[in-house]
Design an enzyme around this catalytic site. Sequence first.
Site, short mmCIF file in Angstrom:
data_model
loop_
_atom_site.label_atom_id
_atom_site.label_comp_id
_atom_site.label_asym_id
_atom_site.label_seq_id
_atom_site.Cartn_x
_atom_site.Cartn_y
_atom_site.Cartn_z
N HIS A 208 -9.26 3.90 -1.23
CA HIS A 208 -7.90 3.37 -1.14
C HIS A 208 -7.57 2.47 -2.33
O HIS A 208 -7.46 1.25 -2.19
CB HIS A 208 -7.76 2.63 0.19
CG HIS A 208 -6.39 2.11 0.50
ND1 HIS A 208 -5.22 2.66 -0.02
CD2 HIS A 208 -5.98 1.09 1.31
CE1 HIS A 208 -4.17 1.98 0.45
NE2 HIS A 208 -4.61 1.03 1.25
N CYS B 88 0.82 -1.22 0.00
CA CYS B 88 0.00 0.00 0.00
C CYS B 88 0.85 1.26 0.00
O CYS B 88 0.32 2.38 -0.08
CB CYS B 88 -0.95 -0.01 1.19
SG CYS B 88 -2.03 -1.44 1.14
N CYS C 204 -13.20 -0.04 8.11
CA CYS C 204 -12.25 -0.42 7.04
C CYS C 204 -12.17 0.62 5.93
O CYS C 204 -13.16 1.25 5.58
CB CYS C 204 -12.71 -1.73 6.39
SG CYS C 204 -12.85 -3.09 7.55
N SER C 205 -10.97 0.71 5.34
CA SER C 205 -10.81 1.51 4.12
C SER C 205 -11.55 0.82 2.99
O SER C 205 -11.93 -0.35 3.08
CB SER C 205 -9.33 1.65 3.78
OG SER C 205 -8.75 0.37 3.59
N1 ACO Z 1 -24.09 -9.95 8.35
C1 ACO Z 1 -23.08 -10.83 8.54
N2 ACO Z 1 -22.04 -10.93 7.72
C2 ACO Z 1 -21.98 -10.12 6.67
C3 ACO Z 1 -23.01 -9.19 6.39
C4 ACO Z 1 -24.09 -9.11 7.29
N3 ACO Z 1 -25.09 -8.25 7.12
N4 ACO Z 1 -22.68 -8.51 5.28
C5 ACO Z 1 -21.51 -9.00 4.87
N5 ACO Z 1 -21.10 -9.97 5.73
C6 ACO Z 1 -19.86 -10.74 5.68
C7 ACO Z 1 -19.90 -11.82 4.66
O1 ACO Z 1 -19.23 -12.94 5.21
C8 ACO Z 1 -19.09 -11.29 3.50
O2 ACO Z 1 -18.28 -12.21 2.85
P1 ACO Z 1 -18.88 -13.25 1.76
O3 ACO Z 1 -19.91 -12.51 0.94
O4 ACO Z 1 -17.66 -13.62 0.96
O5 ACO Z 1 -19.42 -14.35 2.58
C9 ACO Z 1 -18.13 -10.34 4.19
O6 ACO Z 1 -18.80 -9.87 5.36
C10 ACO Z 1 -17.77 -9.14 3.32
O7 ACO Z 1 -18.96 -8.60 2.84
P2 ACO Z 1 -19.03 -7.93 1.40
O8 ACO Z 1 -20.44 -7.48 1.16
O9 ACO Z 1 -18.37 -8.79 0.38
O10 ACO Z 1 -18.08 -6.72 1.68
P3 ACO Z 1 -17.98 -5.36 0.97
O11 ACO Z 1 -17.85 -5.56 -0.49
O12 ACO Z 1 -19.02 -4.42 1.44
O13 ACO Z 1 -16.58 -4.90 1.55
C11 ACO Z 1 -14.99 -4.87 3.32
C12 ACO Z 1 -16.43 -4.56 2.90
C13 ACO Z 1 -14.81 -6.37 3.39
C14 ACO Z 1 -14.79 -4.24 4.68
C15 ACO Z 1 -14.05 -4.26 2.27
O14 ACO Z 1 -14.33 -2.90 2.10
C16 ACO Z 1 -12.58 -4.43 2.64
O15 ACO Z 1 -12.04 -5.51 2.54
N6 ACO Z 1 -11.91 -3.33 3.08
C17 ACO Z 1 -10.49 -3.39 3.45
C18 ACO Z 1 -9.59 -3.32 2.25
C19 ACO Z 1 -8.15 -3.60 2.65
O16 ACO Z 1 -7.87 -4.48 3.42
N7 ACO Z 1 -7.22 -2.82 2.06
C20 ACO Z 1 -5.80 -2.93 2.39
C21 ACO Z 1 -5.55 -2.21 3.63
S1 ACO Z 1 -3.99 -2.60 4.37
C22 ACO Z 1 -3.03 -1.20 4.18
O17 ACO Z 1 -3.39 -0.26 3.55
C23 ACO Z 1 -1.70 -1.10 4.86
#
Ligand code: ACO
Length: 419
Positions: A366, A105, A239-240
């Site tokens: 990000h 990153c 989360c970002s």
């Molecule tokens: N209830 C329970 N679990 C849920 C729900 C809910 N209402 N909604 C989602 N989930 C769970 C599910 O398990 C889902 O995974 P699956 O669909 O594969 O089973 C998981 O949460 C993720 O949900 P998504 O809808 O796929 O997530 P979204 O697309 O909205 O993304 C997230 C959100 C995961 C937080 C994403 O924005 C992310 O990964 N952000 C971080 C990115 C990152 O790590 N960047 C690097 C940073 S490190 C650095 O910079 C040094």
Amino acid sequence: MKFRRKIYVVGGDLTTFIGKHHPDFIWKKHPDFGKKENPTLEELLTQAINGAFEKTGVDPEAIERGFIGNFAGELFSNQGHMGALAVRANEKLHGKPFTRLEGACASGGLAVAAGIDALNAGHDVVMAAGSEVQTTCSAREGAGYLARASHWETERDIDDFTFPAMFARRAKHYKEKYGVTDEDIAHVTVKAYKNANKNPYAHMRSIEMDLESAANAGDRNPQFLRNEELKPHLKVSDCSQVSDGAAAIILATEEGLEKLGIDKSDTIEVLAYAQATSPLGDVDDYTVLNNTMQAAQQVYEEAGLKPSDINVAEVHDCFAVTELLMYEALGFADPGKGAELAREGETGIEGSIPVNTGGGLLAFGHPVGATGVKQVLEIYRQMKGQCGDYQIPETPKYGLTANMGGDDRTTVAMAFENV
Ligand code: ACO
């Protein structure tokens, strides 16, 4: 590193950062689904590069070298060889030496740093750009790609969402050590979305976030980790974003400015930069960003500045707790006191040290390889009064950036002075 020459940021451009929840992002429920596609890595990079020429008035012919930040083009877009991809943007760049930089990153920060090195080595005008596309797969699959920035052998299996889990671990330790609450951390998130709501380039520009929603887990803001120990310490809103986007800037020496016919008053000066790199998988204290602290200390020393001199900062808030840890690593707050700074509004647009004025990684977005370049451009735009609705009230004199790769394993920090 002691600079041999004076180095200036001439300006640049960026694309809108888009992804899930952005009104222009095409997904299955979007009215244009099936009719329009989201922009590709190449299209974004091309837009930022040519936008930088347009915004600065620099003729692409004047560019002597180019540096491109990108982390995982091969995985998300089946595309490597980023230097050669970038020069496709403009015929006048064909044949020029463009090179990719990768440091997770912090790839964008490394591209800017490489540009500064090239100027110190004798070039006069260079470009630094960064781009990433991450929406070509599900968030879970993408998390596996991003996990390549961890120590794969020992850290990948902490959770499917490796990086969210690593920073949930930091949140857990930080909360336990200092008695910090989820609501304390949520102040960072609320500030980020508030700023992004005023920023036309921001991924989350149309999503509102209040303190109650940011502080509490629920159906719309789930704790999504499978790792039972870490799950209570991270919600989606912490989360970002998984964003697509690009940014490009032009850097020049005094001789370069003369060649370009650009007045110094239209630039900002780079006072110092430092990079620190620590071994993967080897964090000894989850409550401190030691690597970032090392880079920051070196930058302050070389720039002749102290934390209280800084008027605006762009810091790597890959997760909400990371921004608090950044305040402490950069000396804006004492250990354990980062949350107080956020709670008291000191890092808001009108606070004493505005941080991440366009919404940060949490809400501006990000696109990993673009982030470090965008940070420098944001400092430039704040210093030159170009931030529109999120312009800070007083023109800043000194600015700081801190771009971090992995779990605080590579950091590029930079200090700037308004000219
Ligand atoms: N209830 C329970 N679990 C849920 C729900 C809910 N209402 N909604 C989602 N989930 C769970 C599910 O398990 C889902 O995974 P699956 O669909 O594969 O089973 C998981 O949460 C993720 O949900 P998504 O809808 O796929 O997530 P979204 O697309 O909205 O993304 C997230 C959100 C995961 C937080 C994403 O924005 C992310 O990964 N952000 C971080 C990115 C990152 O790590 N960047 C690097 C940073 S490190 C650095 O910079 C040094």
